[in-house]
Design a protein around this motif. Structure first.
Motif, PDB file in Angstrom:
ATOM      1  N   UNK A  56     -29.375  60.863 -32.984  1.00 25.42           N
ATOM      2  CA  UNK A  56     -29.055  60.401 -34.335  1.00 25.42           C
ATOM      3  C   UNK A  56     -27.846  61.196 -34.799  1.00 25.42           C
ATOM      4  N   UNK A  57     -26.678  60.533 -34.873  1.00 25.00           N
ATOM      5  CA  UNK A  57     -25.449  61.271 -35.169  1.00 25.00           C
ATOM      6  C   UNK A  57     -25.368  61.683 -36.641  1.00 25.00           C
ATOM      7  N   UNK A  58     -24.295  62.345 -36.985  1.00 27.28           N
ATOM      8  CA  UNK A  58     -24.179  62.911 -38.332  1.00 27.28           C
ATOM      9  C   UNK A  58     -24.012  61.845 -39.400  1.00 27.28           C
ATOM     10  N   UNK A  59     -23.686  60.614 -38.977  1.00 30.21           N
ATOM     11  CA  UNK A  59     -23.595  59.470 -39.900  1.00 30.21           C
ATOM     12  C   UNK A  59     -24.913  58.703 -39.962  1.00 30.21           C
ATOM     13  N   UNK A  60     -25.964  59.282 -39.368  1.00 24.94           N
ATOM     14  CA  UNK A  60     -27.296  58.688 -39.302  1.00 24.94           C
ATOM     15  C   UNK A  60     -27.306  57.364 -38.541  1.00 24.94           C
ATOM     16  N   UNK A  61     -26.477  57.299 -37.486  1.00 24.19           N
ATOM     17  CA  UNK A  61     -26.467  56.138 -36.589  1.00 24.19           C
ATOM     18  C   UNK A  61     -27.163  56.535 -35.290  1.00 24.19           C
ATOM     19  N   UNK A  62     -28.186  55.780 -34.870  1.00 24.63           N
ATOM     20  CA  UNK A  62     -28.853  56.109 -33.604  1.00 24.63           C
ATOM     21  C   UNK A  62     -28.029  55.637 -32.410  1.00 24.63           C
ATOM     22  N   UNK A  88     -27.651  68.475 -13.250  1.00 30.46           N
ATOM     23  CA  UNK A  88     -26.250  68.207 -12.950  1.00 30.46           C
ATOM     24  C   UNK A  88     -25.403  67.912 -14.170  1.00 30.46           C
ATOM     25  N   UNK A  89     -25.957  68.116 -15.353  1.00 25.45           N
ATOM     26  CA  UNK A  89     -25.243  67.784 -16.598  1.00 25.45           C
ATOM     27  C   UNK A  89     -24.542  69.015 -17.171  1.00 25.45           C
ATOM     28  N   UNK A  90     -23.319  68.814 -17.650  1.00 26.06           N
ATOM     29  CA  UNK A  90     -22.567  69.878 -18.319  1.00 26.06           C
ATOM     30  C   UNK A  90     -21.992  69.345 -19.624  1.00 26.06           C
ATOM     31  N   UNK A  91     -22.167  70.098 -20.698  1.00 26.26           N
ATOM     32  CA  UNK A  91     -21.445  69.797 -21.937  1.00 26.26           C
ATOM     33  C   UNK A  91     -20.147  70.589 -21.880  1.00 26.26           C
ATOM     34  N   UNK A 151     -19.554  63.518 -26.339  1.00 23.13           N
ATOM     35  CA  UNK A 151     -20.713  64.283 -26.796  1.00 23.13           C
ATOM     36  C   UNK A 151     -21.020  63.903 -28.244  1.00 23.13           C
ATOM     37  N   UNK A 152     -22.238  63.441 -28.474  1.00 23.55           N
ATOM     38  CA  UNK A 152     -22.650  63.029 -29.813  1.00 23.55           C
ATOM     39  C   UNK A 152     -23.440  64.159 -30.441  1.00 23.55           C
ATOM     40  N   UNK A 153     -22.888  64.724 -31.494  1.00 23.37           N
ATOM     41  CA  UNK A 153     -23.566  65.794 -32.223  1.00 23.37           C
ATOM     42  C   UNK A 153     -24.645  65.178 -33.098  1.00 23.37           C
TER      43      UNK A 153
END
Length: 311
Positions: free
Chosen positions: A261-267, A150-153, A179-181
Motif C-alpha cells: 500500500x503506497x504512500x498515496x494509499x494505492x494498493x 535472491x532479492x536486493x533493494x 521500489x514501492x515505499x
C-alpha cells in the motif's frame, strides 16, 4: 481417507517446506486421516509412484521450484490423483512473476513498473538499460523464486552489479522493479471457482528494514496485524483485487495475494502465492483464525473444497 503430504523437496525453500509439511501432517492426524508423509525428491520418482498407490488425496506442502511451479501438479494429473490447490497452468503462471504481472495489468490490477532481463543479455547492456529507465531505490529479483531469495533493494548504483549477479544465480530471468515505499499487506483467498472469498486483510510489520527471509520465517521476525488498520472502503478494494488476481490466474481452492500500500494509499500487487506457507508463523493460518477457523478446521475445509471440485 489415505492422504499423502508432499513436503521438503529440493528447492531453496526446503526448510520452510519442512515446517509447512509438519503442520499439515499434524492437523491431518488430528482429523484421523491415514497420513503418508513423503519428503519429496524428484530424482526418486519410481519410489514416489509406489508410495502414491491407493492414495485418495495429496496435500502439496512444497514451496519454490519443483513443487509450486506446476511440475508436481502435472505429475499428479497424469496419475489421476486428486490434490489440494491450484493446477498446472495457474501454478506455473503465478510462479513466473513477469507473466503474472502481465495478466494482472490486463485485469487493471495496479502493478509496479518493471523490466525483465534474460541471462544471455550482457551485464553491461542490462546495467546500461536499468540506469536509463530506473531511479534508485529499485528492486532486483529472480523471475521465479519465492521468500525474497535472491532479492536486493538497490539504494545506490554501486550495488547494481552484485544485485544482478545474485539474482541470476537463482534464475535465468531477472526482474528490475520500481521500489514501492509503503505498508506490506496480504490477503488470503479461499473457495472454489465462482464462490471465492477474501479473508481479512493482514498488515505485516517487519522488525528489520525490509520484509526479508528472516522477517518472514524467524520467530518474532515480524508482527501481523489482523485485520489491517485501514478503512472499510480501502479494505474492500484490496480484497476485490486479491480475489480478481486469484481468479485471473485460474487459481483453485486457496492462495495468498501480497500487496504494497503506497504512500498515496494505492494498493500495488506484488504476487500470488498458490502454495502459501503453513508454518506456525505463517500468514494464511492467521487469516483463517481471524474468521474463527482453527488450523485443523482450515485443513479440513481444504479437503472438503477439493472433494467438491473433483466430484
Amino acid at each position: 481417507m489415505k492422504v499423502a503430504v508432499l513436503y521438503g523437496g529440493t528447492s531453496k525453500e526446503r526448510e520452510v517446506s519442512l515446517s509447512t509439511g509438519k503442520g499439515m501432517i499434524k492437523a491431518l492426524e488430528e482429523l484421523n486421516h491415514d497420513v503418508l508423509a513423503i519428503d519429496f525428491n524428484p530424482s526418486q520418482l519410481d519410489a514416489l509412484l509406489t508410495q502414491l498407490k491407493d492414495v485418495d488425496l495429496v496435500f502439496i506442502g512444497l514451496h519454490g521450484k519443483q513443487g509450486e511451479d506446476g511440475t508436481v501438479q502435472g505429475l499428479l494429473d497424469l496419475l489421476d490423483i486428486p490434490y489440494v490447490g491450484s493446477g498446472v497452468l495457474s501454478s506455473s503462471l503465478a510462479m513466473d512473476k513477469t507473466r503474472a504481472k502481465q495478466v494482472f495489468a490486463m485485469h487493471n490490477i495496479p502493478v509496479a513498473k518493471s523490466e525483465t532481463y534474460h541471462f544471455k543479455e550482457t551485464r553491461f547492456k542490462v546495467i546500461d538499460h536499468v540506469k536509463k529507465h530506473f531511479d534508485t531505490p529499485f528492486v532486483v529479483k529472480p523471475n521465479q523464486e519465492g521468500s525474497t531469495l535472491g532479492l536486493t533493494v538497490v539504494e545506490s548504483w554501486e550495488q547494481l552489479n552484485d544485485a544482478i549477479q545474485l539474482a541470476f544465480t537463482h534464475d535465468s530471468d531477472i526482474i528490475v522493479e520500481t521500489y514501492v515505499q509503503g505498508r506490506e499487506l496480504t490477503v488470503a483467498v479461499l473457495g472454489n471457482y465462482g464462490d471465492e472469498q477474501s479473508l481479512p486483510v493482514i498488515e505485516i510489520v517487519p522488525k528489520s528494514k525490509y520484509y526479508d527471509y528472516e522477517s518472514k520465517y524467524a520467530e518474532g521476525g515480524s508482527e501481523h496485524i489482523v485485520p489491517a488498520e485501514i478503512d472499510e472502503e480501502l479494505t474492500m478494494e484490496i480484497q476485490n483485487y486479491a480475489k480478481l488476481a486469484h481468479q485471473s490466474l485460474g487459481c483453485e481452492t486457496y492462495s495468498r495475494v501480497d500487496f504494497i500500500l503506497n504512500e498515496q494509499l494505492e494498493p500495488i500487487i506484488l504476487e500470488v502465492n498458490t502454495l502459501p506457507g503453513m508454518t506456525p508463523t505463517s500468514l494464511y493460518p492467521d487469516a483463517a483464525a481471524a474468521v474463527d477457523l482453527s488450523y485443523v478446521e482450515m485443513i479440513q475445509l481444504f479437503i472438503d473444497l477439493t472433494l467438491e471440485k473433483y466430484n
